[in-house]
Design a protein around this motif. Structure first.
Motif, PDB file in Angstrom:
ATOM      1  N   LYS A   1     -41.128  16.981 -63.864  1.00  0.00           N
ATOM      2  CA  LYS A   1     -41.683  15.634 -63.954  1.00  0.00           C
ATOM      3  C   LYS A   1     -41.940  15.113 -62.543  1.00  0.00           C
ATOM      4  O   LYS A   1     -41.082  15.243 -61.658  1.00  0.00           O
TER       5      LYS A   1
ATOM      6  N   TYR B   1     -43.475  11.852 -60.047  1.00  0.00           N
ATOM      7  CA  TYR B   1     -43.916  10.471 -59.853  1.00  0.00           C
ATOM      8  C   TYR B   1     -44.546  10.359 -58.476  1.00  0.00           C
ATOM      9  O   TYR B   1     -43.953  10.754 -57.468  1.00  0.00           O
TER      10      TYR B   1
ATOM     11  N   ILE C   1     -45.830  11.508 -64.701  1.00  0.00           N
ATOM     12  CA  ILE C   1     -45.320  10.452 -65.590  1.00  0.00           C
ATOM     13  C   ILE C   1     -46.295   9.291 -65.726  1.00  0.00           C
ATOM     14  O   ILE C   1     -46.117   8.439 -66.594  1.00  0.00           O
TER      15      ILE C   1
ATOM     16  N   GLN D   1     -50.221   6.142 -69.104  1.00  0.00           N
ATOM     17  CA  GLN D   1     -49.719   4.804 -68.770  1.00  0.00           C
ATOM     18  C   GLN D   1     -50.749   3.967 -68.026  1.00  0.00           C
ATOM     19  O   GLN D   1     -50.774   2.743 -68.149  1.00  0.00           O
TER      20      GLN D   1
ATOM     21  N   TYR E   1     -39.772   1.869 -66.190  1.00  0.00           N
ATOM     22  CA  TYR E   1     -40.372   3.079 -66.751  1.00  0.00           C
ATOM     23  C   TYR E   1     -40.072   4.283 -65.860  1.00  0.00           C
ATOM     24  O   TYR E   1     -39.726   5.369 -66.362  1.00  0.00           O
TER      25      TYR E   1
ATOM     26  N   GLU F   1     -37.988   7.632 -66.993  1.00  0.00           N
ATOM     27  CA  GLU F   1     -38.614   8.948 -66.989  1.00  0.00           C
ATOM     28  C   GLU F   1     -37.863   9.959 -66.128  1.00  0.00           C
ATOM     29  O   GLU F   1     -38.030  11.169 -66.292  1.00  0.00           O
TER      30      GLU F   1
END
Length: 360
Positions: free
Chosen positions: A194, A196, A228, A232, A243, A247
């Motif tokens: 994941k 960001y 992520i 969105q 958030y 995540e």
């Protein structure tokens, strides 16, 4: 007499050949030039223009949308104006981001070609037709799309427009080959972390934009990271702190640059000091709840130059991120060395500063 006729015929054939320069640009528009452009109004993609057009490229620029270069990348601008002082004296036609772009000022530079990024052309809307009315062709490029197809098409279109097709093809081949090698390594990896990404411009007290689809979002997708931000936001926008914490990203990418008057921003790029960048990244890591994020706990927070996306040299940044997301698959790759080699081969300056880093 025979020699004169032969010379005349050769001249006519050459003129006819140049008149047949027809390009399909990145908005699927047909652009026709009488000859390779010699007076270019350049809106964006400054380094790509210099790389593709080659020797004498700076002398073929008659005007600039200067803000996205001098204001967004001031240290890069400084490096290029030291090499090409004439750039600082060129007319500035404003920029679409601040709604100051003046078509009248652009036309006053008497260009034989206007080169715009897709986002600039889209922002101008119907007013861009004024160039058509004035008989000035507009070539739209789109490295921002951050796809292999758009990068190659933009490069080849630029080469056609500048009469440097061989150079453009060599650059396109380099980019395609590096992209293929990156994809091969990614496909061999089973990791799917994941991720960001945040534009680290405003400092840790205010949430910066994240990216989905294009720019860094496109890079993460192609590297098979779980962005992520997907689903969105559209293109770019901030994600809520709650958030991001929920995540629990395994990799955090802070995109920095050379912004002026941004005292809390992460400095990356030309002239950027690594120690200062580390200090600014530490401030982001100190945000509420971030200490518990897997990326922070495992030392997977990175700084990267925001100017490193949407450009021909971005394959090196792809590979830096590939190394972050798939360390085993990219163990033998040195993205910094690849970036330096690209500049040595294709651009007139050296990339001096901090462009990529793993935070301590």
């Amino acid at each position: 007499m025979k020699l004169a006729l032969t010379t005349c015929l050769a001249t006519l054939l050459t003129t006819a050949a140049w008149a047949e320069i027809t390009i399909t640009d990145l908005r699927d528009r047909t652009v026709t030039l009488d000859a390779p452009a010699e007076r270019v109004l350049l809106g964006f993609y400054y380094e790509d223009f210099l790389a593709v057009a080659g020797d004498g490229a700076a002398d073929r620029i008659v005007g600039l949308s200067r803000g996205p270069w001098a204001d967004w990348r001031p240290k890069q601008w400084q490096a290029y104006t030291q090499t090409f002082p004439q750039l600082a004296d060129l007319p500035d036609v404003g920029d679409t981001e601040s709604s100051t772009f003046s078509i009248e000022a652009a036309l006053a530079t008497n260009p034989d070609l206007v080169i715009l990024a897709g986002w600039q052309y889209d922002a101008l809307g119907e007013s861009a037709q004024q160039f058509d009315t004035a008989g000035v062709p507009v070539l739209v490029l789109d490295y921002n799309a951050q796809t292999l197809e758009a990068h190659l098409a933009s490069t080849r279109a630029l080469g056609q427009a500048m009469g440097t097709e061989d150079r453009a093809e060599a650059l396109a081949t380099l980019y395609a080959d590096m992209t293929a090698d990156t994809a091969k390594r990614v496909n061999a990896s089973t990791e799917n972390p994941k991720v960001y990404v945040e534009l680290a411009q405003k400092g840790p007290d205010e949430v910066g934009n994240s990216y989905a689809g294009g720019m860094w979002g496109g890079v993460i997708d192609r590297l098979k990271g779980q962005n992520i931000a997907n689903g969105q936001i559209e293109n770019w926008g901030p994600l809520s702190p709650e958030y991001v914490l929920a995540e629990a990203p395994e990799v955090i990418l802070l995109s920095g640059s050379e912004w002026l008057n941004r005292p809390a921003a992460v400095p990356m790029g030309f002239g950027a000091d690594k120690a200062l960048a580390q200090t600014r990244i530490d401030a982001y890591k100190a945000r509420a709840g971030w200490a518990d994020l897997p990326a922070v706990k495992n030392g997977k927070v990175y700084g990267i130059y925001h100017g490193g996306t949407r450009t021909l040299s971005d394959f090196a940044y792809f590979r830096f991120l590939g190394k972050a997301l798939h360390p085993a698959a990219f163990a033998d790759v040195d993205p910094q060395a690849e970036l330096e080699q690209f500049y040595a081969d294709w651009l007139p300056i050296k990339p001096e500063g901090t462009f990529v880093m793993q935070a301590e």
